[in-house]
Design a protein around this motif. Structure first.
Motif, mmCIF file in Angstrom:
data_model
loop_
_atom_site.group_PDB
_atom_site.id
_atom_site.type_symbol
_atom_site.label_atom_id
_atom_site.label_comp_id
_atom_site.label_asym_id
_atom_site.label_seq_id
_atom_site.Cartn_x
_atom_site.Cartn_y
_atom_site.Cartn_z
ATOM 1 N N GLN A 143 0.840 -1.390 -0.080
ATOM 2 C CA GLN A 143 0.011 0.306 -0.451
ATOM 3 C C GLN A 143 0.947 0.669 -0.302
ATOM 4 O OE1 GLN A 143 -3.559 -0.770 0.905
ATOM 5 N NE2 GLN A 143 -4.096 1.570 -0.096
ATOM 6 N N ASP B 171 -3.319 6.099 -0.166
ATOM 7 C CA ASP B 171 -4.419 6.152 0.248
ATOM 8 C C ASP B 171 -4.947 5.195 -0.135
ATOM 9 O OD1 ASP B 171 -4.435 8.915 0.919
ATOM 10 O OD2 ASP B 171 -5.050 9.185 -1.239
ATOM 11 N N LYS B 172 -5.689 4.936 0.734
ATOM 12 C CA LYS B 172 -6.876 3.093 1.070
ATOM 13 C C LYS B 172 -7.657 3.694 -0.170
ATOM 14 C CE LYS B 172 -9.711 1.012 3.980
ATOM 15 N NZ LYS B 172 -11.150 0.634 4.343
ATOM 16 N N VAL C 179 -10.563 1.912 -2.584
ATOM 17 C CA VAL C 179 -11.811 0.790 -2.977
ATOM 18 C C VAL C 179 -12.733 0.564 -3.956
ATOM 19 C CG1 VAL C 179 -14.068 0.668 -2.003
ATOM 20 C CG2 VAL C 179 -12.068 1.169 -0.822
ATOM 21 N N ASP D 166 -11.971 -3.086 -0.712
ATOM 22 C CA ASP D 166 -11.332 -2.221 -0.477
ATOM 23 C C ASP D 166 -10.416 -3.210 -0.967
ATOM 24 O OD1 ASP D 166 -8.461 -2.027 0.926
ATOM 25 O OD2 ASP D 166 -8.690 -1.961 2.386
ATOM 26 N N LYS D 167 -9.582 -2.481 -2.214
ATOM 27 C CA LYS D 167 -8.228 -3.553 -2.932
ATOM 28 C C LYS D 167 -6.964 -4.478 -2.472
ATOM 29 C CE LYS D 167 -9.727 -4.696 -6.625
ATOM 30 N NZ LYS D 167 -10.899 -5.345 -6.476
ATOM 31 N N ARG D 168 -6.824 -3.648 -1.642
ATOM 32 C CA ARG D 168 -5.343 -3.944 -1.626
ATOM 33 C C ARG D 168 -5.899 -5.339 -0.668
ATOM 34 N NH1 ARG D 168 -0.464 -6.242 -1.214
ATOM 35 N NH2 ARG D 168 -0.249 -6.283 0.983
ATOM 36 N N ALA D 169 -6.912 -5.373 1.314
ATOM 37 C CA ALA D 169 -7.365 -6.633 1.262
ATOM 38 C C ALA D 169 -7.855 -7.591 0.277
ATOM 39 C CB ALA D 169 -8.019 -5.681 1.965
#
Length: 526
Positions: free
Chosen positions: A103, A106-107, A109, A114-117
């Motif tokens: 990451q 920023d987060k 979405v 949440d694409k990183r998640a």
């Protein structure tokens, strides 16, 4: 405020064209050359260094390139990309391959997720699956362990993962981390699939079908080829196959697969080696821990690419020198020359990465550009290339910039001494000699033996090729290509150029042809 402008509208680009050119042969000779080698180097990450002493640049040129990078807002555009702005204008998509390894901002979405998640979740599922395969908890129909993994995919589903596997195969064997042999089926040519199937024990093989859409013609054709082989061996194909696809594809919830791992439309095929596309096959071949190290190296290189100082950002500097060579010096191609046999397929991956990304003649808004864009990319590992196409590189009518990659130590750590030097020392001696030979040349009254020199090169030097350095190397080139696309105001993340041939091929197979297409179809007995 980010502005997307064509290269030739930027004031700093016009200034760059007027900067005095460097006499490379003169600059690289004697003590002056020695000082350049010491000073014209950028520390990258994971022990890598980018040395550009033998490029046709000096401080004045670099200052001009820095101004161009700033005016074109290259690092700002990178920040916009990793923070989730729509950068792929052709397909109205985000570009998120960086999120598969970390990451940066920023987060992000997208589609309520949440694409990183999401990417981490897929990596964890792949790791769990691979560990169970290695432990014998997931087995074939006879209750026996799988010993081979075969990836079925084409383009980015093959070139990157194949290059990464070959790069780490001997390293993993040397370090006791080799879990399963990997093979790859890509070409729709039946001889490709047949050659792989004839070389493996299908009863102890697990197949990874990779298709984002679930409709890729070549991949589905090869899947049928594999399923027939499994059926003919009396095996249940559904016990031997997994899918890497999108959640919306027809493969996602099919009973034909042991498991499905997901990618999405925000990661292009040529940028997918750090996603599930590379994750499944590499985790099965070497273990999830090795794949995690690979991601760590890529993440470190991504972070270094956020530096706005061109002299401290190797990917940005490499990109800007490439723009100078292409647009100002007028060189049409670049050769990538890894002096490491492990990187034997790395140039092939970079061909797709670079030429599919920046082989464009319209800008990101679909308007024609009045300047040249991406170069032709080719290469082979040294010293093989020296006995092949280096003749043209040294004495041909075109000047081709070169990008060497070399390591101080071999992967295997053992060597032999012949004539007072080891094989690795001989390898490194060759790359050092080639850099100076290309730059400085050699005068000879016999014109056939005269070398004009003035042929530019850079080199990335590392201690040893391992998962972290490989990840960093991959990300370096991905970011270089991205920065160059930004300079040229291109959309580096679609590939409409590969579509027309596919459409026409479907017409041929449906016998809906006329004119030259029909005659060629008849000649090929279709």
């Amino acid at each position: 405020m980010i502005n997307w402008k064509n290269t030739d509208t930027l004031a700093s680009y016009q200034e760059l064209a007027n900067v005095k050119r460097v006499n490379l042969a003169e600059a690289m000779s004697g003590e002056q050359g020695a000082e350049r080698v010491k000073n014209y180097s950028v520390s990258m990450t994971e022990g890598l260094d980018y040395n550009y002493a033998a490029k046709e640049v000096d401080d004045t040129v670099i200052d001009a390139l820095a101004k161009l990078a700033d005016e074109a807002q290259l690092v700002d555009k990178f920040e916009a990309l990793y923070n989730g702005e729509v950068i792929n204008t052709g397909e109205n998509r985000l570009v998120l391959h960086h999120l598969t390894r970390g990451q940066l901002g920023d987060k992000v979405v997208a589609d309520g997720v949440d694409k990183r998640a999401f990417y981490v979740e897929q990596q964890e599922k792949i790791a769990d699956f691979a560990n169970k395969v290695h432990a014998g908890e997931i087995v074939n129909g006879a209750g026996e362990k799988f010993t081979t993994v075969v990836q079925i995919g084409i383009g980015g589903s093959d070139l990157g993962p194949r290059a990464m596997y070959l790069a780490l195969e001997n390293w993993a064997k040397k370090n006791g981390l080799f879990k399963m042999e990997a093979k790859f089926i890509s070409n729709v040519d039946p001889d490709d699939a047949a050659a792989v199937l004839n070389a493996i024990d299908v009863a102890h093989s697990i197949f990874v079908l990779v298709s984002k859409s679930g409709t890729t013609l070549e991949t589905l054709t090869n899947e049928s080829f594999v399923k027939d082989a499994l059926k003919n061996a009396g095996l249940d194909a559904s016990k031997h196959m997994i899918a890497v696809t999108s959640e919306t594809s027809p493969l996602a919830k099919s009973d034909d697969y042991l498991a499905a791992f997901f990618m999405d439309d925000y990661i292009g095929g040529r940028y997918s080696s750090t996603s599930a596309v590379g994750g499944a096959v590499l985790s099965l071949a070497f273990g999830p821990e090795v794949f995690a190290q690979f991601l760590e190296g890529a993440a470190a290189a991504d972070k270094s690419a956020t530096n706005k100082d061109v002299r401290k950002n190797a990917a940005l500097l490499d990109a800007m020198i490439g723009v100078y060579e292409r647009n100002i010096l007028g060189y049409p191609a670049t050769a990538v020359l890894p002096y490491s046999q492990a990187l034997s397929r790395f140039p092939a991956h970079l061909q797709q990465l670079d030429m599919e990304s920046n082989g464009k003649s319209v800008n990101r808004f679909g308007e024609p550009v009045d300047y040249v864009t991406g170069p032709v990319i080719f290469g082979e590992p040294g010293t093989n290339g020296q006995h092949s196409f280096y003749q043209l590189l040294h004495q041909g009518t075109d000047i081709v910039p070169l990008q060497f990659i070399g390591f101080k130590n071999s992967q295997i750590g053992t060597d032999v001494v012949i004539q007072d030097s080891t094989s690795q020392q001989k390898l490194c001696a060759n790359v050092a000699a080639q850099i100076v030979a290309f730059a400085c040349g050699k005068s000879d009254e016999n014109r056939n033996k005269n070398f004009e020199g003035g042929r530019p090169s850079s080199i990335i030097i590392g201690e040893k090729l391992d998962p972290k350095t490989l990840g960093a190397l991959l990300a370096h080139y991905e970011n270089k290509v991205m920065f160059q696309g930004f300079v040229w105001n291109l959309n580096s993340f679609d590939q409409e150029g590969v579509q027309l041939g596919k459409v026409l091929a479907k017409r041929v197979l449906a016998h809906e042809t006329d004119g030259a297409l029909k005659v060629f179809s008849d000649l090929l007995n279709i």
